[in-house]
Write an enzyme that holds these catalytic residues in place. Structure first.
Site, PDB file in Angstrom:
ATOM      1  N   LYS A 194       0.813  -1.224   0.000  1.00 61.23           N
ATOM      2  CA  LYS A 194       0.000   0.000   0.000  1.00 61.23           C
ATOM      3  C   LYS A 194       0.846   1.274   0.000  1.00 61.23           C
ATOM      4  CE  LYS A 194      -4.291  -1.701   2.097  1.00 61.23           C
ATOM      5  NZ  LYS A 194      -5.263  -1.553   3.177  1.00 61.23           N
ATOM      6  N   ASP A 240      -9.992   3.250   1.694  1.00 62.77           N
ATOM      7  CA  ASP A 240     -10.139   2.878   3.110  1.00 62.77           C
ATOM      8  C   ASP A 240     -10.616   4.086   3.926  1.00 62.77           C
ATOM      9  OD1 ASP A 240      -9.408   0.222   2.856  1.00 62.77           O
ATOM     10  OD2 ASP A 240      -7.287   0.593   3.267  1.00 62.77           O
TER      11      ASP A 240
HETATM   12  P1  NAP Z   1      -0.480  -3.374   9.924  1.00 66.33           P
HETATM   13  O1  NAP Z   1      -0.004  -2.332   8.980  1.00 66.33           O
HETATM   14  O2  NAP Z   1       0.273  -4.647  10.084  1.00 66.33           O
HETATM   15  O3  NAP Z   1      -0.642  -2.661  11.375  1.00 66.33           O
HETATM   16  C1  NAP Z   1      -1.118  -3.368  12.483  1.00 66.33           C
HETATM   17  C2  NAP Z   1      -0.936  -2.556  13.738  1.00 66.33           C
HETATM   18  O4  NAP Z   1      -1.403  -3.338  14.846  1.00 66.33           O
HETATM   19  C3  NAP Z   1       0.531  -2.217  14.053  1.00 66.33           C
HETATM   20  O5  NAP Z   1       0.583  -1.016  14.777  1.00 66.33           O
HETATM   21  C4  NAP Z   1       0.938  -3.409  14.908  1.00 66.33           C
HETATM   22  O6  NAP Z   1       2.041  -3.156  15.747  1.00 66.33           O
HETATM   23  C5  NAP Z   1      -0.313  -3.568  15.758  1.00 66.33           C
HETATM   24  N1  NAP Z   1      -0.407  -4.899  16.326  1.00 66.33           N
HETATM   25  C6  NAP Z   1      -0.306  -6.080  15.678  1.00 66.33           C
HETATM   26  N2  NAP Z   1      -0.454  -7.104  16.553  1.00 66.33           N
HETATM   27  C7  NAP Z   1      -0.624  -6.538  17.775  1.00 66.33           C
HETATM   28  C8  NAP Z   1      -0.816  -7.067  19.073  1.00 66.33           C
HETATM   29  N3  NAP Z   1      -0.883  -8.392  19.287  1.00 66.33           N
HETATM   30  N4  NAP Z   1      -0.946  -6.203  20.101  1.00 66.33           N
HETATM   31  C9  NAP Z   1      -0.891  -4.861  19.898  1.00 66.33           C
HETATM   32  N5  NAP Z   1      -0.712  -4.301  18.684  1.00 66.33           N
HETATM   33  C10 NAP Z   1      -0.591  -5.134  17.634  1.00 66.33           C
HETATM   34  O7  NAP Z   1      -1.962  -3.831   9.539  1.00 66.33           O
HETATM   35  P2  NAP Z   1      -3.151  -2.917   8.972  1.00 66.33           P
HETATM   36  O8  NAP Z   1      -3.197  -2.983   7.498  1.00 66.33           O
HETATM   37  O9  NAP Z   1      -3.084  -1.588   9.632  1.00 66.33           O
HETATM   38  O10 NAP Z   1      -4.420  -3.736   9.495  1.00 66.33           O
HETATM   39  C11 NAP Z   1      -4.712  -3.850  10.866  1.00 66.33           C
HETATM   40  C12 NAP Z   1      -6.034  -4.582  11.037  1.00 66.33           C
HETATM   41  O11 NAP Z   1      -7.089  -3.741  10.558  1.00 66.33           O
HETATM   42  C13 NAP Z   1      -6.127  -5.858  10.182  1.00 66.33           C
HETATM   43  O12 NAP Z   1      -5.664  -6.958  10.875  1.00 66.33           O
HETATM   44  C14 NAP Z   1      -7.615  -5.952   9.883  1.00 66.33           C
HETATM   45  O13 NAP Z   1      -8.242  -6.713  10.888  1.00 66.33           O
HETATM   46  C15 NAP Z   1      -8.107  -4.527   9.973  1.00 66.33           C
HETATM   47  N6  NAP Z   1      -8.447  -3.949   8.658  1.00 66.33           N
HETATM   48  C16 NAP Z   1      -9.756  -3.868   8.356  1.00 66.33           C
HETATM   49  C17 NAP Z   1     -10.154  -3.301   7.164  1.00 66.33           C
HETATM   50  C18 NAP Z   1     -11.624  -3.197   6.851  1.00 66.33           C
HETATM   51  O14 NAP Z   1     -11.974  -2.887   5.695  1.00 66.33           O
HETATM   52  N7  NAP Z   1     -12.489  -3.402   7.821  1.00 66.33           N
HETATM   53  C19 NAP Z   1      -9.196  -2.819   6.259  1.00 66.33           C
HETATM   54  C20 NAP Z   1      -7.839  -2.916   6.589  1.00 66.33           C
HETATM   55  C21 NAP Z   1      -7.486  -3.500   7.800  1.00 66.33           C
HETATM   56  P3  NAP Z   1       3.557  -3.511  15.264  1.00 66.33           P
HETATM   57  O15 NAP Z   1       3.913  -2.455  14.269  1.00 66.33           O
HETATM   58  O16 NAP Z   1       4.324  -3.472  16.510  1.00 66.33           O
HETATM   59  O17 NAP Z   1       3.455  -4.901  14.659  1.00 66.33           O
END
Ligand code: NAP
Length: 299
Positions: free
Chosen positions: A81, A117
């Site tokens: 992205k 998004d």
């Molecule tokens: P990302 O870029 O990998 O970011 C995830 C974030 O969550 C990072 O800050 C990560 O910290 C943190 N994290 C991961 N595991 C954790 C844990 N066990 N405890 C505390 N913090 C944690 O992923 P993303 O693209 O932002 O997506 C995040 C989530 O949003 C996805 O898993 C999905 O469920 C949801 N999402 C939903 C939609 C929708 O359309 N509804 C769209 C996109 C995403 P670190 O950097 O330390 O790993």
């Protein structure tokens, strides 16, 4: 016609020599529900379009292929992205400020990037009549979804304070720095919610971490005793639809919004960008509901 021929036709009845191709590029992409949702939309709208998923580790090579094959539209997902921005011919200014593109339109050979998004987050908040004005905006996580949460929530008014709650200090500070450049509110960075006083705040809490997502559905990013009726809780996780966070928030009297509300709205906006037509929302939402229900069945 022989049996094999008629069998093939019944599997792919809509594909013709002029079918417009849309696709998702990411790695991995096997989990994506976008093909189900968009193909249902194309069929319901009677469009000669098809949508496929491609595991693309090298996004530059993927985009070169999309140009050659004249792919009409792309969804871009993890891990591309951010890196995709510099490879496009034009990027929507909002996607530039956010630093992430999740949608590409091939406009006569020019690849133009957008971020739907943000529309997914702001559209869901609008549908649920939730404004950010006067609230503490609490964003859990500091990745791409957290960025969309920030920009989407800021479209819905001016929060009193912005909290970035994330375990990785570097990523948290980077998001806080973006927040300071776009929000006219103090921005605080916290590693977790211990001692935050969240229970006493009027807050819009958005979970943009994967905590609580299938298969680790017993996880929650917010201790239940911090949740209450002064909160709106928006969990971006959509598998399962009702996460532990949403269950506990609802039990504490909070208003709750599920991640499907974001997912569907970002897909509706993609559909409009690729086809120029209104999205057949009911058909797309029904396809999503069936797919997510099938996926939630154990075994
Ligand atoms: P990302 O870029 O990998 O970011 C995830 C974030 O969550 C990072 O800050 C990560 O910290 C943190 N994290 C991961 N595991 C954790 C844990 N066990 N405890 C505390 N913090 C944690 O992923 P993303 O693209 O932002 O997506 C995040 C989530 O949003 C996805 O898993 C999905 O469920 C949801 N999402 C939903 C939609 C929708 O359309 N509804 C769209 C996109 C995403 P670190 O950097 O330390 O790993």
């Amino acid at each position: 016609m022989n049996q094999t021929g008629s069998g093939l036709l019944s599997v792919v009845p809509g594909i013709t020599a002029s079918t417009a191709l849309c696709a998702i590029f990411g790695s991995p992409v096997g989990h994506s529900l976008s093909p189900v949702v968009h193909n249902a939309g194309f069929a319901a709208a009677g469009l000669d379009y098809a949508y496929l998923a491609f595991d693309v580790p090298d996004i530059a090579a993927g985009l070169a292929a999309a140009r050659t094959l004249r792919v009409r539209g792309l969804s871009i997902t993890i891990p591309h992205k951010e890196t995709v921005l510099s490879l496009l011919d034009e990027v929507d200014p909002l996607a530039v400020s956010m630093g992430a593109v999740n949608t590409v339109v091939n406009d006569g050979g020019r690849l133009v990037g957008y971020n739907t998004d943000i529309d997914g987050v702001s559209g869901a908040l609008e549908a649920w009549q939730v404004a950010s004005d006067g609230r503490h905006l609490v964003i859990l996580g500091a990745g791409g979804a957290a960025r969309a949460a920030l920009f989407g929530a800021l479209r819905r008014g001016k929060p009193e304070v912005v909290w970035i709650v994330a375990r990785n200090p570097g990523r948290a500070e980077a998001l806080a720095s973006t927040a300071r450049s776009v929000a006219s509110a103090p921005v605080h960075v916290l590693p977790d919610l211990a001692g935050s006083g969240l229970a006493q705040r009027d807050a819009l809490i958005i979970n943009a971490t994967p905590v609580g997502m299938h298969p680790k559905i017993s996880g929650t990013p917010v201790p239940a005793d911090l949740l209450g009726a002064r909160h709106v809780v928006f969990d971006l996780v959509y598998n399962p639809l009702m996460t532990r966070l949403l269950r506990e928030a609802a039990a504490a009297g909070a208003r709750v919004i599920g991640g499907d509300e974001m997912f569907m709205r970002q897909a509706f906006r993609q559909f409009v960008l690729w086809t120029g037509q209104a999205a057949p929302r009911h058909a797309m939402a029904e396809a999503f509901r069936q797919a997510i229900t099938a996926r939630s069945v154990p075994g």
